[in-house]
Design a protein around this motif. Structure first.
Motif, mmCIF file in Angstrom:
data_model
loop_
_atom_site.group_PDB
_atom_site.id
_atom_site.type_symbol
_atom_site.label_atom_id
_atom_site.label_comp_id
_atom_site.label_asym_id
_atom_site.label_seq_id
_atom_site.Cartn_x
_atom_site.Cartn_y
_atom_site.Cartn_z
ATOM 1 N N LEU A 27 19.517 -13.369 -30.257
ATOM 2 C CA LEU A 27 20.584 -12.388 -30.454
ATOM 3 C C LEU A 27 21.236 -12.099 -29.119
ATOM 4 O O LEU A 27 20.538 -11.833 -28.143
ATOM 5 C CB LEU A 27 19.983 -11.077 -30.965
ATOM 6 N N GLU A 28 22.543 -12.111 -29.074
ATOM 7 C CA GLU A 28 23.221 -11.769 -27.827
ATOM 8 C C GLU A 28 23.503 -10.282 -27.813
ATOM 9 O O GLU A 28 24.455 -9.820 -28.431
ATOM 10 C CB GLU A 28 24.530 -12.548 -27.713
ATOM 11 N N LEU A 29 22.662 -9.549 -27.145
ATOM 12 C CA LEU A 29 22.817 -8.095 -27.112
ATOM 13 C C LEU A 29 23.133 -7.614 -25.711
ATOM 14 O O LEU A 29 22.685 -8.209 -24.726
ATOM 15 C CB LEU A 29 21.534 -7.422 -27.594
ATOM 16 N N THR A 30 23.874 -6.547 -25.624
ATOM 17 C CA THR A 30 24.088 -5.926 -24.330
ATOM 18 C C THR A 30 22.842 -5.099 -24.023
ATOM 19 O O THR A 30 21.976 -4.908 -24.876
ATOM 20 C CB THR A 30 25.295 -4.990 -24.357
ATOM 21 N N ALA A 31 22.773 -4.607 -22.790
ATOM 22 C CA ALA A 31 21.584 -3.879 -22.363
ATOM 23 C C ALA A 31 21.288 -2.700 -23.293
ATOM 24 O O ALA A 31 20.171 -2.509 -23.753
ATOM 25 C CB ALA A 31 21.758 -3.391 -20.935
ATOM 26 N N ARG A 32 22.303 -1.940 -23.542
ATOM 27 C CA ARG A 32 22.081 -0.738 -24.337
ATOM 28 C C ARG A 32 21.721 -1.077 -25.779
ATOM 29 O O ARG A 32 20.846 -0.468 -26.370
ATOM 30 C CB ARG A 32 23.341 0.109 -24.302
ATOM 31 N N GLU A 33 22.392 -2.049 -26.313
ATOM 32 C CA GLU A 33 22.072 -2.477 -27.669
ATOM 33 C C GLU A 33 20.620 -2.904 -27.743
ATOM 34 O O GLU A 33 19.883 -2.535 -28.658
ATOM 35 C CB GLU A 33 22.979 -3.642 -28.085
ATOM 36 N N PHE A 34 20.221 -3.652 -26.741
ATOM 37 C CA PHE A 34 18.847 -4.126 -26.736
ATOM 38 C C PHE A 34 17.855 -2.973 -26.689
ATOM 39 O O PHE A 34 16.869 -2.953 -27.416
ATOM 40 C CB PHE A 34 18.603 -5.046 -25.540
ATOM 41 N N ILE A 45 16.624 9.187 -30.077
ATOM 42 C CA ILE A 45 17.067 7.871 -29.632
ATOM 43 C C ILE A 45 17.856 8.020 -28.343
ATOM 44 O O ILE A 45 17.605 7.340 -27.348
ATOM 45 C CB ILE A 45 17.942 7.200 -30.708
ATOM 46 N N TYR A 46 18.795 8.943 -28.365
ATOM 47 C CA TYR A 46 19.663 9.123 -27.208
ATOM 48 C C TYR A 46 18.845 9.455 -25.966
ATOM 49 O O TYR A 46 19.004 8.860 -24.910
ATOM 50 C CB TYR A 46 20.675 10.234 -27.483
ATOM 51 N N GLU A 47 17.966 10.399 -26.149
ATOM 52 C CA GLU A 47 17.209 10.864 -24.996
ATOM 53 C C GLU A 47 16.342 9.772 -24.403
ATOM 54 O O GLU A 47 16.215 9.642 -23.195
ATOM 55 C CB GLU A 47 16.346 12.064 -25.403
ATOM 56 N N ARG A 48 15.771 8.961 -25.261
ATOM 57 C CA ARG A 48 14.868 7.935 -24.742
ATOM 58 C C ARG A 48 15.604 6.735 -24.205
ATOM 59 O O ARG A 48 15.090 6.030 -23.346
ATOM 60 C CB ARG A 48 13.878 7.542 -25.817
ATOM 61 N N VAL A 49 16.791 6.477 -24.680
ATOM 62 C CA VAL A 49 17.539 5.330 -24.186
ATOM 63 C C VAL A 49 18.417 5.714 -22.996
ATOM 64 O O VAL A 49 18.429 5.042 -21.981
ATOM 65 C CB VAL A 49 18.401 4.711 -25.299
ATOM 66 N N TRP A 50 19.101 6.822 -23.138
ATOM 67 C CA TRP A 50 20.016 7.216 -22.071
ATOM 68 C C TRP A 50 19.277 7.939 -20.944
ATOM 69 O O TRP A 50 19.708 7.947 -19.817
ATOM 70 C CB TRP A 50 21.108 8.120 -22.620
ATOM 71 N N GLY A 51 18.192 8.604 -21.301
ATOM 72 C CA GLY A 51 17.418 9.280 -20.282
ATOM 73 C C GLY A 51 17.720 10.753 -20.132
ATOM 74 O O GLY A 51 17.099 11.431 -19.332
ATOM 75 N N TYR A 52 18.664 11.230 -20.884
ATOM 76 C CA TYR A 52 18.925 12.669 -20.845
ATOM 77 C C TYR A 52 19.408 13.130 -22.206
ATOM 78 O O TYR A 52 19.672 12.309 -23.085
ATOM 79 C CB TYR A 52 19.936 13.006 -19.753
ATOM 80 N N ALA A 53 19.516 14.434 -22.344
ATOM 81 C CA ALA A 53 19.784 14.984 -23.672
ATOM 82 C C ALA A 53 21.175 14.635 -24.173
ATOM 83 O O ALA A 53 22.126 14.546 -23.405
ATOM 84 C CB ALA A 53 19.590 16.496 -23.653
ATOM 85 N N MET A 54 21.278 14.459 -25.458
ATOM 86 C CA MET A 54 22.547 14.121 -26.079
ATOM 87 C C MET A 54 23.428 15.353 -26.170
ATOM 88 O O MET A 54 22.968 16.425 -26.524
ATOM 89 C CB MET A 54 22.265 13.575 -27.480
ATOM 90 N N ALA A 55 24.684 15.178 -25.859
ATOM 91 C CA ALA A 55 25.616 16.296 -25.999
ATOM 92 C C ALA A 55 25.920 16.503 -27.479
ATOM 93 O O ALA A 55 25.891 15.562 -28.268
ATOM 94 C CB ALA A 55 26.896 16.008 -25.229
ATOM 95 N N HIS A 56 26.196 17.717 -27.821
ATOM 96 C CA HIS A 56 26.459 18.032 -29.213
ATOM 97 C C HIS A 56 27.699 17.290 -29.685
ATOM 98 O O HIS A 56 28.740 17.329 -29.057
ATOM 99 C CB HIS A 56 26.659 19.532 -29.376
ATOM 100 N N GLY A 57 27.554 16.615 -30.803
ATOM 101 C CA GLY A 57 28.712 15.921 -31.359
ATOM 102 C C GLY A 57 28.901 14.509 -30.843
ATOM 103 O O GLY A 57 29.861 13.852 -31.191
ATOM 104 N N ASP A 58 27.974 14.047 -30.042
ATOM 105 C CA ASP A 58 28.092 12.698 -29.499
ATOM 106 C C ASP A 58 27.817 11.663 -30.588
ATOM 107 O O ASP A 58 26.859 11.770 -31.325
ATOM 108 C CB ASP A 58 27.105 12.528 -28.342
ATOM 109 N N ARG A 59 28.669 10.656 -30.672
ATOM 110 C CA ARG A 59 28.506 9.654 -31.721
ATOM 111 C C ARG A 59 28.096 8.294 -31.193
ATOM 112 O O ARG A 59 28.144 7.299 -31.916
ATOM 113 C CB ARG A 59 29.824 9.494 -32.491
#
Lengths: 273, 273
Positions: free
Chosen positions: A173-180, A198-212
């Motif tokens: 599968l050809e995935l980008t870093a984040r997709e992977f 998911i957001y917190e563990r992948v991005w490393g910080y808390a998700m902003a409200h309403g983030d899609r």
DNA sequence: CGTCTTGATCACAGGATGTTTACACGCAAT
DNA sequence: ATTGCGTGTAAACATCCTGTGATCAAGACG
């Protein structure tokens, strides 16, 4: 929002451990002597450090990818509590050490309740402060990555963290870093994951409200997965909750001619314009 | 009455953070006054606590399944450092707070280096100590989630919080998020729950007067349960009070037959209001 | 038995949630 | 500089969950 993937290769960081610098620490203070001593010690220990004479915005802190923040509330002023709350709320993975002049019990209690990890009273011994920082960071890191770099096969999907590469039934599968990273997280968790998690563990910080963002990446993943096995849906949506990876794929009823889905055998991203 | 759920916000943790004592803490100390005050505060906060007048062995600590350990090194004596090292090394998931009389910087540094999470100097304010304990534990819990919610089987019903899925006798129930949370709450509580209580724990905030949402969801649940096992009623209504989940299902009288006599008047009317 | 109160059931409008598409931004490589 | 590509935002669209009001049934109480 600036979200760079500075070190885009192998040992990526976001969700996994940082490569070399033992620690990345920022210090918000105005006492040159204190800063100097601290900087020396941190440098000697192989920590990347940065001195700030005024409070950085949350966005800046995010961009710095810090492990720890040492802050003198006197530098921030009256809105110290707000600031503390914002920072701790938005970066739950950041160790925050308040290092300030004399304070009351009520103040210390308040600071800790807002999310600070430790409270040191100035003047304090630099060595002790360093130990406190390390103790706080130690906690964050312990659970940071249960088992990384171990290839895992979940149903038809194989994930190789060491290569940042995923496979569907032998096919790559050809995935980008984040997709992977999202696919890896989903595939290795045998349960429903809330978007925030998911957001917190992948991005490393808390998700902003309403983030899609999570939704969008899930869509991209589904699209690429579908390109290889059009009849299966690996990522289940749990309405009002989040997503879950299904090891035993659910069979989709694709109407006539897999029309709407697969754009092309090639990767559609390149064709969009 | 307009009920906004605008703040459905950061994921409904309602379901994930209930159950279990808030914290499990042991205190190794010999000051009766200190212990008493601490015990009171911990109890008031819903923490399970235990006082020890001598150091417990590592094995005992493991068996206690603690979240945090507060220890006065003076109680342990000369082998304090060894003890600290053993405990911290063997139980990396345990928050260790040293709370001891006056000490030197060197001692504090040594303690922290050996793995202690925080060092408090006696005399200290109990409230502050509690905050320090909580700050230390907060870190451990952050990534602990995966195992927190375990599957539970109550009678014929199985609830799997990790999958947001419920089963009746092996057969899966298709529930929405809210429905699931209510069923989970009812099934895990072996008692009558008032509507207000259900509402507050599922929705996260107080129920408006005259709100019938809970009733409606109970209806939907009953409907779906009935679709699978038509002869049984799992959710009992306690008139004027609320609902209760019945692990051993009550048999309904279908059609006429033994009509009026509903068995199990187990709870005597429970005061009409 | 009649009345009042409480609960059950139902249908549906409104709105929250999820999906998809298109595009702006910024970093990196050429 | 220019280009390409990955990332994240905005907006339109599709779903279907949620809570309300009306109506009916059942218990409580005199």
């Amino acid at each position: 929002m600036s979200r760079e993937r500075t070190d885009a290769q192998p040992g990526n960081q976001t969700s996994s451990q940082r490569a070399q610098p033992r620690l990345r620490v920022a210090v918000v203070d105005r006492d040159p002597g204190f800063m100097q001593v601290l900087a020396n010690r941190l440098g000697a220990l192989g920590c990347e450090h940065r001195a700030l004479s005024s409070p950085a915005t949350v966005e800046t802190l995010v961009a710095m990818r810090l492990n720890a923040l040492v802050v003198d509330l006197a530098v921030i002023g009256p809105e110290s509590w707000d600031y503390l709350e914002r920072v701790c709320g938005r970066l739950p993975g950041l160790a925050v050490i308040v290092c300030t002049g004399p304070s009351s019990v009520a103040q210390r209690v308040r600071g800790l309740r807002l999310g600070a990890d430790a409270w040191m009273t100035k003047p304090c011994h630099p060595e002790e402060l360093i130990c406190v920082i390390e103790a706080a960071v130690r906690r964050h890191r312990r659970h940071e990555l249960p088992q990384v770099d171990v290839a895992a096969t979940i149903g038809e999907i194989t994930v190789r963290p060491d290569l940042y590469q995923a496979y569907v039934a032998e096919q790559s599968l050809e995935l980008t870093a984040r997709e992977f990273e999202i696919l890896q997280l989903l595939a290795q968790s045998d349960r429903v994951l809330r978007r925030e998690e998911i957001y917190e563990r992948v991005w490393g910080y808390a998700m902003a409200h309403g983030d899609r963002s999570v939704d969008v990446f899930v869509r991209k993943l589904r699209q690429k997965l579908r390109a290889i096995s059009p009849a299966w849906n690996y990522i289940h949506t749990h309405f009002g909750v989040g997503y879950r990876f299904a090891p035993e794929p659910e069979v989709l009823e694709l109407d006539e001619a897999g029309s709407a889905d697969v754009p092309a055998p090639e990767f559609p991203a390149a064709l969009t314009r």
